[in-house]
Design an enzyme around this catalytic site. Structure first.
Site, PDB file in Angstrom:
ATOM      1  N   GLU A  68       0.727  -1.416  -0.605  1.00  0.00           N
ATOM      2  CA  GLU A  68      -0.047   0.009   0.252  1.00  0.00           C
ATOM      3  C   GLU A  68       0.366   0.993  -0.077  1.00  0.00           C
ATOM      4  OE1 GLU A  68      -2.522  -1.477   3.018  1.00  0.00           O
ATOM      5  OE2 GLU A  68      -1.640   0.074   4.407  1.00  0.00           O
ATOM      6  N   HIS A  81      -2.258   8.479  13.797  1.00  0.00           N
ATOM      7  CA  HIS A  81      -3.340   6.138  13.484  1.00  0.00           C
ATOM      8  C   HIS A  81      -4.376   7.178  14.285  1.00  0.00           C
ATOM      9  CE1 HIS A  81      -3.890   2.348  15.318  1.00  0.00           C
ATOM     10  NE2 HIS A  81      -4.902   3.498  15.405  1.00  0.00           N
ATOM     11  N   GLU A 138      -9.475   0.680  12.450  1.00  0.00           N
ATOM     12  CA  GLU A 138      -8.152   1.761  12.260  1.00  0.00           C
ATOM     13  C   GLU A 138      -8.311   2.117  10.966  1.00  0.00           C
ATOM     14  OE1 GLU A 138      -4.939  -1.069  15.512  1.00  0.00           O
ATOM     15  OE2 GLU A 138      -4.879  -0.422  13.734  1.00  0.00           O
ATOM     16  N   ARG A 193     -10.850  -7.424  18.724  1.00  0.00           N
ATOM     17  CA  ARG A 193     -11.156  -7.614  20.014  1.00  0.00           C
ATOM     18  C   ARG A 193     -11.022  -6.618  20.765  1.00  0.00           C
ATOM     19  NH1 ARG A 193      -5.807  -5.873  19.783  1.00  0.00           N
ATOM     20  NH2 ARG A 193      -4.659  -6.056  17.786  1.00  0.00           N
ATOM     21  N   VAL A 200      -5.755  -2.844  23.881  1.00  0.00           N
ATOM     22  CA  VAL A 200      -4.523  -2.675  25.034  1.00  0.00           C
ATOM     23  C   VAL A 200      -5.021  -1.233  25.083  1.00  0.00           C
ATOM     24  CG1 VAL A 200      -2.723  -1.952  26.057  1.00  0.00           C
ATOM     25  CG2 VAL A 200      -2.860  -3.949  23.921  1.00  0.00           C
TER      26      VAL A 200
HETATM   27  P1  ADP Z   1      -3.823  -2.591  20.631  1.00  0.00           P
HETATM   28  O1  ADP Z   1      -4.370  -1.745  19.417  1.00  0.00           O
HETATM   29  O2  ADP Z   1      -4.549  -3.483  21.162  1.00  0.00           O
HETATM   30  O3  ADP Z   1      -2.547  -2.042  20.607  1.00  0.00           O
HETATM   31  P2  ADP Z   1      -1.187  -4.798  19.417  1.00  0.00           P
HETATM   32  O4  ADP Z   1      -1.382  -5.051  18.097  1.00  0.00           O
HETATM   33  O5  ADP Z   1      -0.192  -3.865  20.365  1.00  0.00           O
HETATM   34  O6  ADP Z   1      -3.174  -3.972  19.601  1.00  0.00           O
HETATM   35  O7  ADP Z   1      -1.489  -6.137  20.202  1.00  0.00           O
HETATM   36  C1  ADP Z   1      -2.121  -6.472  21.122  1.00  0.00           C
HETATM   37  C2  ADP Z   1      -1.676  -7.131  21.903  1.00  0.00           C
HETATM   38  O8  ADP Z   1      -1.062  -8.535  21.212  1.00  0.00           O
HETATM   39  C3  ADP Z   1       0.209  -7.286  22.203  1.00  0.00           C
HETATM   40  O9  ADP Z   1       0.072  -7.544  23.433  1.00  0.00           O
HETATM   41  C4  ADP Z   1       0.518  -7.119  20.937  1.00  0.00           C
HETATM   42  O10 ADP Z   1       2.362  -8.114  21.914  1.00  0.00           O
HETATM   43  C5  ADP Z   1       0.200  -8.633  20.534  1.00  0.00           C
HETATM   44  N1  ADP Z   1      -0.111  -8.927  19.519  1.00  0.00           N
HETATM   45  C6  ADP Z   1      -0.766  -8.464  18.424  1.00  0.00           C
HETATM   46  N2  ADP Z   1      -1.420  -8.907  17.476  1.00  0.00           N
HETATM   47  C7  ADP Z   1      -0.211 -10.273  17.530  1.00  0.00           C
HETATM   48  C8  ADP Z   1       0.374 -11.312  17.152  1.00  0.00           C
HETATM   49  N3  ADP Z   1       0.222 -11.452  15.090  1.00  0.00           N
HETATM   50  N4  ADP Z   1       1.589 -12.636  17.385  1.00  0.00           N
HETATM   51  C9  ADP Z   1       1.416 -11.961  18.327  1.00  0.00           C
HETATM   52  N5  ADP Z   1       1.160 -11.168  19.334  1.00  0.00           N
HETATM   53  C10 ADP Z   1       0.226 -10.175  18.994  1.00  0.00           C
HETATM   54  P1  ADP Z   2      -0.272  -3.940  12.994  1.00  0.00           P
HETATM   55  O1  ADP Z   2      -1.983  -5.342  12.089  1.00  0.00           O
HETATM   56  O2  ADP Z   2       0.593  -4.465  13.343  1.00  0.00           O
HETATM   57  O3  ADP Z   2      -1.120  -2.778  14.295  1.00  0.00           O
HETATM   58  P2  ADP Z   2      -1.192  -2.150  11.466  1.00  0.00           P
HETATM   59  O4  ADP Z   2      -1.952  -2.363   9.960  1.00  0.00           O
HETATM   60  O5  ADP Z   2      -2.599  -1.861  12.325  1.00  0.00           O
HETATM   61  O6  ADP Z   2      -0.629  -3.006  11.861  1.00  0.00           O
HETATM   62  O7  ADP Z   2      -0.420  -0.923  10.679  1.00  0.00           O
HETATM   63  C1  ADP Z   2       0.280  -0.644  12.940  1.00  0.00           C
HETATM   64  C2  ADP Z   2       1.460   1.072  12.146  1.00  0.00           C
HETATM   65  O8  ADP Z   2       1.720   1.211  11.316  1.00  0.00           O
HETATM   66  C3  ADP Z   2       0.017   1.830  12.014  1.00  0.00           C
HETATM   67  O9  ADP Z   2      -0.734   2.276  13.502  1.00  0.00           O
HETATM   68  C4  ADP Z   2       0.800   3.014  11.338  1.00  0.00           C
HETATM   69  O10 ADP Z   2       1.620   3.570  12.180  1.00  0.00           O
HETATM   70  C5  ADP Z   2       1.904   1.943  10.575  1.00  0.00           C
HETATM   71  N1  ADP Z   2       1.011   2.032   9.467  1.00  0.00           N
HETATM   72  C6  ADP Z   2       0.267   1.106   8.848  1.00  0.00           C
HETATM   73  N2  ADP Z   2       0.367   1.508   7.513  1.00  0.00           N
HETATM   74  C7  ADP Z   2       0.421   2.382   7.185  1.00  0.00           C
HETATM   75  C8  ADP Z   2       0.833   3.657   6.122  1.00  0.00           C
HETATM   76  N3  ADP Z   2      -0.294   2.602   4.688  1.00  0.00           N
HETATM   77  N4  ADP Z   2       1.142   4.506   5.876  1.00  0.00           N
HETATM   78  C9  ADP Z   2       1.720   4.805   6.942  1.00  0.00           C
HETATM   79  N5  ADP Z   2       1.999   3.961   7.814  1.00  0.00           N
HETATM   80  C10 ADP Z   2       1.900   2.352   7.931  1.00  0.00           C
HETATM   81 MG    MG Z   3      -3.228  -1.914  14.028  1.00  0.00          MG
END
Ligand code: ADP
Ligand code: ADP
Ligand code: MG
Length: 448
Positions: free
Chosen positions: A200, A208, A275, A292, A295
């Site tokens: 993307e 965010h 998000e 879900r 945090v």
């Molecule tokens: P939030 O938006 O709730 O902060 P996060 O992406 O930070 O979501 O994840 C929440 C919790 O789940 C964190 O403790 C993170 O380490 C864990 N987590 C999220 N996705 C995964 C994954 N694919 N594998 C392992 N842990 C994950």
């Molecule tokens: P996760 O599943 O690990 O939470 P996300 O897709 O929510 O992954 O992306 C995590 C973070 O990465 C976002 O909160 C943002 O800060 C950054 N990010 C993701 N996609 C983009 C994008 N297309 N451009 C800029 N920043 C991005």
């Molecule tokens: Mg995310």
């Protein structure tokens, strides 16, 4: 109403769920690994059952052992918390088949939305603006290069099964893209056992902003406003707040409406978060949906007065939502900091160990969600988050002052924490004056 909830998690979120159940008069079953025999969630639940050795794969991810525990204790439902099995569609499916209520959406929706590439296509069809990018998955490096040329650099490669900030890389040039294509694939294979990736547009200097939704099983859906989670390190959230200081009322209303419409269209139920990235022009783009509790859910609870965990349980019990959209009023401002057992001086290396002395902050408008206590040993096996300090102020400035005061008061003897790092963020002029984006920590050189 559900009568007995097994909590398939550990740490502060397990404690948070046990407390909500207790207030509702619902019995609780904790599961614990051999490393968590003395953990707070193990002690607080009505019943506790050991489900295996320390490694998550043998305990908190051990589907068979968890379901056996549920049968053995007669639990009628399972709350998965976040992380672990919370977004595992197969686990939710088996629960459904066994007649154990999974407190979350149907397994089909977990599967659909957990595939980030498919989720984007689905949301696009539901009328949600999405981050421009590949239509579905990438099939070859050549395709990635052609698409990037067309869309113009920088672009981002993302693992479709990704989460927790992993499996994401930016490319500014074709050379970088060539290298990273293989890297992200490998990373995705290792971390998620699924090497499908998509591309993307890299949105520059975004914020965010996410929308919390609640949907019951009778077709009602509301949103609880937004959370701004732009303070991130390596794409992982560090500090969260609501309301977001960059949204005007018009954008806020539009985002909430778009989220509710999409959720209704796909038939989503229970709590969920959509998000978005918001760019300089205040245009917003769907990024992913988390199926879900998150945090950072407490900041929403502070300003709305809605208990998100209790609502999840009521929804799973088949009850109608206790609120309509009109009932949701945002009062003041709330901010949360994640306190981790890690050493910012050593590249945030996790620092497990025994807590020899502890003082948790308190006072007017201060909430601490944690599972640590004095004498507790933080095991090296799991996530390093120790506590969430959440404050409620009349406005953003009061929240910052309260959070600064609360974090400064925290004492955790015996192990390292990121508390000083959090204080640096809270004292930063750019942060205070709302002049920042998701690259704040890097740009301000607060960390690499
Ligand atoms: P939030 O938006 O709730 O902060 P996060 O992406 O930070 O979501 O994840 C929440 C919790 O789940 C964190 O403790 C993170 O380490 C864990 N987590 C999220 N996705 C995964 C994954 N694919 N594998 C392992 N842990 C994950
Ligand atoms: P996760 O599943 O690990 O939470 P996300 O897709 O929510 O992954 O992306 C995590 C973070 O990465 C976002 O909160 C943002 O800060 C950054 N990010 C993701 N996609 C983009 C994008 N297309 N451009 C800029 N920043 C991005
Ligand atoms: Mg995310």
């Amino acid at each position: 109403m559900l009568k007995k909830v097994l909590i398939a998690n550990r740490g502060e979120i397990a404690v948070r769920i046990i407390r909500a159940c207790r207030e509702m008069g619902i019995r609780t079953v904790a599961i614990y690994s051999e490393a968590d025999k003395d953990a707070l969630h193990t002690k607080l639940a009505d019943e506790s059952i050991c489900i295996g050795p320390a490694p998550s794969s043998k305990s908190y991810l051990n589907v068979k052992a968890i379901l056996e525990a549920a049968c053995l204790t007669g639990a009628d439902s399972i709350h998965p918390g976040f992380g672990f099995l919370s977004e595992n569609a197969n686990f939710a499916k088996i629960c459904e088949e066994m007649g154990i209520k999974f407190i979350g959406p149907n397994h089909k929706l977990i599967e659909l939305l957990g595939n980030k590439s498919k989720a984007k296509e689905t949301m696009k069809k539901a009328g949600v603006p999405v981050v421009p990018g590949s239509e579905g998955l990438l099939s070859s490096k050549k395709q990635a290069l052609e698409l990037a040329e067309e869309m113009k650099y920088p672009v981002m490669l993302k693992a479709s099964a990704g989460g927790g900030g992993r499996g994401i890389r930016v490319a500014y040039t074709p050379e970088e893209l060539e290298k990273e294509y293989d890297l992200v694939r490998q990373e995705a294979k290792i971390s998620f056992n699924d090497d499908s990736i998509y591309l993307e547009k890299f949105i520059e200097n975004p914020r965010h902003v996410e929308i919390q939704i609640l949907a019951d099983e009778k077709g009602n859906c509301i949103h609880l406003g937004e959370r701004d989670c732009s303070i991130q390190r390596r794409n992982q959230k560090v500090l969260e707040e609501t309301p977001s200081s960059i949204l005007d009322d018009k954008t806020r209303t539009k985002m909430g409406e778009v989220a509710v419409k999409a959720v209704k269209q796909i038939g989503y139920t229970n709590a969920g978060t959509i998000e978005f990235l918001v760019d300089k022009n205040k245009d917003f783009y769907f990024m992913e949906m988390n199926t879900r509790v998150q945090v950072e859910h407490p900041v929403t609870e502070m300003v709305t007065g809605v208990d998100i965990i209790k609502e999840q349980i009521k929804i799973a019990s088949g009850e109608k939502l206790s609120y309509t959209q009109k009932d949701i009023k945002i009062k003041g401002h709330s901010m949360e900091a994640r306190i981790n057992a890690e050493n910012p001086e050593m590249n945030f290396m996790p620092c497990p160990g025994t807590i020899t002395g502890l003082h948790l902050p308190g006072g007017n408008g201060v909430r601490v969600d944690t599972a640590i206590y004095s004498g507790y040993t933080v095991p090296p096996t799991y996530d390093s988050m120790l506590a969430k300090i959440i404050v409620h102020g009349k406005d953003r400035n009061e929240s910052i002052a309260k959070l600064k005061s609360a974090v400064a008061e925290l004492v955790v003897d015996g192990i390292q924490t990121n508390a000083d790092f959090i204080l640096k963020i809270l004292s930063n002029e750019k942060f205070i004056s709302n002049d920042y984006d998701t690259s704040f920590i890097q740009k301000e050189k607060l960390a690499k």
